[in-house]
Design an enzyme around this catalytic site. Structure first.
Site, PDB file in Angstrom:
ATOM      1  N   GLN A   1       0.808  -1.213   0.000  1.00 51.55           N
ATOM      2  CA  GLN A   1       0.000   0.000   0.000  1.00 51.55           C
ATOM      3  C   GLN A   1       0.847   1.271   0.000  1.00 51.55           C
ATOM      4  OE1 GLN A   1      -3.138  -1.363   3.237  1.00 51.55           O
ATOM      5  NE2 GLN A   1      -3.966   0.217   1.872  1.00 51.55           N
ATOM      6  N   HIS A   2       0.185   2.384  -0.315  1.00 55.90           N
ATOM      7  CA  HIS A   2       0.681   3.745  -0.113  1.00 55.90           C
ATOM      8  C   HIS A   2       1.751   4.223  -1.103  1.00 55.90           C
ATOM      9  CE1 HIS A   2      -1.410   3.184   3.618  1.00 55.90           C
ATOM     10  NE2 HIS A   2      -0.467   2.442   4.164  1.00 55.90           N
TER      11      HIS A   2
ATOM     12  N   ASP B   1      -2.290  -5.042  -0.206  1.00 60.43           N
ATOM     13  CA  ASP B   1      -1.911  -6.353   0.331  1.00 60.43           C
ATOM     14  C   ASP B   1      -2.699  -6.713   1.585  1.00 60.43           C
ATOM     15  OD1 ASP B   1      -0.618  -4.399   1.817  1.00 60.43           O
ATOM     16  OD2 ASP B   1       1.385  -5.261   1.599  1.00 60.43           O
TER      17      ASP B   1
END
Length: 497
Positions: free
Chosen positions: A79-80, A241
C-alpha cells in the site's frame, strides 16, 4: 481446468500463486526477489520496472500448461506507494514506498492546512501519517520539481501493475483509502484534503476512477503473449496487500482478527460500517470486499528479525533453531525495532534501540529473541488501541512469512493471550487475490455466490498448526511487555526533543 492466479507485489519480492478452485489446491507458486533503495533521510524506494520484471520472472517459472489454464488474475500490492505517470503512461521517478518516512514533515503541513489532525479525521476518517501517499506529493514537488511538473496520473503499486496488464487506469476503495485523500465513510475523494496537499493544482484530475469490487478488465493481448497467457484472461480489481490478506484469511465477516507478519506487521478486522477513531489510533480503511477494515500497521516486523540475523551472520532458519534455548524476556534485552522509523506508535524519526545489555546477555540467540519480541510488542501496542475502543476478538488468524515460525506463533498466542490459527494457505495476500479473481469471474457470469460465502468454502484453517496460549508464559510476557512500554515512553520523549 480453470485456474486463478494471485500476484502479490511486496517490498521484498513478487509472489505468484495459482489456485485450482475445483480441487481446492494451490497448483503452483513462484517468486522473484526485489531490491530496495534506502536513504539516510528515511527514503525507501523501488523502480516500477522491477515489479514488471518480477511478474515476468514468476510466470516464466510456471509450466506452459498451467499458464494456458489461467482464466482470471488479481493483483495484491504494497500500500501507499506513489507511482507518478506522465501523459503517455511513462513512470517519471522511482516509487516512494509505504515505509518511506522522508515526507513526515509534509504530513504535518497537510494536516495543518485543513485545521489539524482531528479536522483531518473528520474529513476523511484518517490522519495523514508518514508513508501515506498524500505526503509524497508535496515532497516530490519540492525535491523532484520536473517530475511534479510532468505528473499526469497518480497510481498505487497494485494500480500500476493493473495498468500494465490491462492498459486501464483505475483504483478501488480499499487501497485508495491508504492515500489519505479518500473519505472512507463515503468512498469519495476529499476535496479539502486534495486542496491541502496542493492548493494550486486540481489533483483530482490526476486520480483515476474508483471501481467496485468484482469489476474485471481484459488483459492486453501483447502482455498475455509475453506471459504465456490466454487472451481471454480477465483481470480483477485487486487491492492493497492487507485487503487481499483479509480475503485470504477469511477476514470478510465481523469478529475475526487477522495478523500479517511480513516486512511490516499488520492487525486488521472486517467491519460492516466505518470504524473511525477520533484520535487516529488505527487506520480506518475500507476493505476490498465492500466493507471496512480497521487496521493497525507497524513498519518493522520481519525486518527486525532479519536485521539481527544479518548482524550476527546467521540465517533466519538458524535463528529459529537458536531461540528455543532462550526464555521470554531475552535475559533482560529489549529491542525497540524501529529500523524504518515507526507508524504505530507514530514515531517516524525514531531509530532502533537495544536496551538492557550487560556483559552476559548479549548473545546472538537473545538478540534474535529480543527482535521477535520487540516486533510482537509493537503490534500489541496497536492491539491495545482496539481493545480500549471495545473491540473484542476470540482468535488471531496469522498469515505472512513470519507465520511459518513455530516460535513466533507461540509468542503471539502468549503475548496476546489468544489462540492462534493459521490458514492452510500461508501466503494470505496472494491467495486472497486468487480468490478475488475467482469470485469476480463468477460474478461476471451471473453466479450469485457472495464473497463471504466463497471465502468460507476455500479459506480453510490448518488445525494442525493451531496454537493456544501457555498460561505461565502469558504472565511472564505481561511483565516483559510492561518493560517494553517503559522503554518506549523514554524513547518517545527523546524523539520529541
Amino acid at each position: 481446468m480453470s485456474l486463478y492466479a494471485g500476484i502479490d507485489a511486496g517490498t521484498q519480492s513478487i509472489k505468484l500463486l495459482v489456485y485450482d478452485a475445483q480441487s481446492r489446491q494451490v497448483v503452483a507458486t513462484a517468486s522473484a526477489p526485489l531490491e530496495l533503495i534506502s536513504g539516510v533521510d528515511g527514503s525507501r524506494e523501488q523502480l516500477a520496472s522491477w515489479w514488471i520484471d518480477g511478474v515476468h520472472a514468476c510466470f516464466a517459472q510456471l509450466d506452459a500448461s498451467i499458464r494456458a489454464s489461467i482464466v482470471a488474475i488479481a493483483v495484491s500490492g504494497q500500500q501507499h506507494g506513489f507511482v507518478p505517470l506522465g501523459r503517455d503512461g511513462e513512470v517519471l521517478a522511482p516509487v516512494k514506498l509505504w515505509c518511506d518516512t522522508s515526507s513526515a514533515h509534509e504530513c504535518q503541513q497537510i494536516m495543518q492546512a485543513v485545521g489539524g489532525k482531528r479536522r483531518c479525521i473528520e474529513l476523511a476518517g484518517n490522519p495523514i501519517l508518514p508513508g501515506y501517499t498524500a505526503s509524497k506529493l508535496p515532497w516530490t514537488r519540492h525535491h523532484r520539481p520536473e517530475v511534479y511538473r510532468d505528473l499526469a496520473v497518480i497510481l498505487l503499486p497494485h494500480d500500476y501493475l493493473n495498468f500494465y496488464l490491462t492498459g486501464e487506469r483505475f483504483m478501488e476503495a480499499g487501497d485508495a483509502s491508504g492515500t489519505g485523500w479518500l473519505d472512507v465513510r463515503t468512498r469519495q475523494w476529499s476535496p479539502e484534503l486534495l486542496a491541502a496537499t496542493d492548493p494550486d493544482r486540481d489533483l483530482l484530475q490526476c486520480l483515476p476512477p474508483l471501481v467496485e469490487p468484482g469489476t474485471t478488465f481484459s488483459i492486453v493481448p501483447t502482455i498475455a503473449d509475453a506471459l504465456g497467457l490466454s487472451h481471454a484472461v480477465r483481470i480483477a480489481a485487486g487491492g492493497g496487500d492487507n485487503m487481499m490478506a483479509a480475503i485470504g484469511t477469511g477476514c470478510v465477516v465481523p469478529d475475526r482478527l487477522s495478523m500479517s507478519l511480513g516486512t511490516s506487521g499488520t492487525l486488521f478486522a472486517y467491519a460492516d460500517r466505518p470504524v473511525v477513531d477520533a484520535n487516529g489510533s488505527w487506520a480506518a480503511f475500507c476493505s476490498s470486499s465492500g466493507g471496512w477494515l480497521p487496521l493497525i500497521c507497524t513498519m518493522n516486523c520481519t525486518v527486525a528479525t532479519e536485521t539481527i540475523a544479518r548482524l550476527f551472520d546467521f540465517s533466519v532458519g538458524q535463528g529459529e533453531a537458536m531461540i528455543g534455548a532462550t526464555s521470554p524476556g531475552a535475559a533482560g534485552l529489549t529491542l525497540l525495532p524501529f529500523f524504518n522509523g515507526e507508524r504505530t506508535p507514530n514515531l517516524p524519526d525514531a531509530r532502533a534501540s537495544m536496551l538492557g545489555m550487560d556483559l552476559r546477555n548479549v548473545t546472538p540467540a537473545n538478540c534474535y529473541r529480543a527482535a521477535m519480541e520487540g516486533a510482537t510488542y509493537t503490534m500489541k501496542y496497536g492491539y491495545d488501541a482496539f481493545a480500549a475502543a471495545g473491540l473484542e476478538f476470540d482468535t488471531i488468524v496469522l498469515t505472512g512469512g513470519g507465520s511459518k515460525s513455530a516460535a513466533w506463533k507461540q509468542m503471539i498466542a502468549d503475548v496476546f493471550d489468544l489462540p492462534v490459527e493459521v490458514p492452510r494457505q500461508a501466503e494470505g495476500a496472494a491467495f486472497g487475490a486468487a480468490l478475488q479473481a475467482l469470485w469476480s469471474q463468477l460474478r461476471e457470469k451471473g453466479d450469485g455466490t457472495t464473497l463471504p460465502e466463497l471465502v468460507a468454502q476455500h479459506a480453510a484453517i490448518d488445525l494442525s498448526l493451531s496454537i493456544r496460549p501457555d498460561p505461565v508464559r502469558v504472565d511472564e510476557y505481561q511483565m516483559h511487555y510492561a518493560r517494553f512500554l517503559r522503554h518506549l515512553e523514554a524513547v518517545r520523549a527523546l524523539d520529541a526533543a
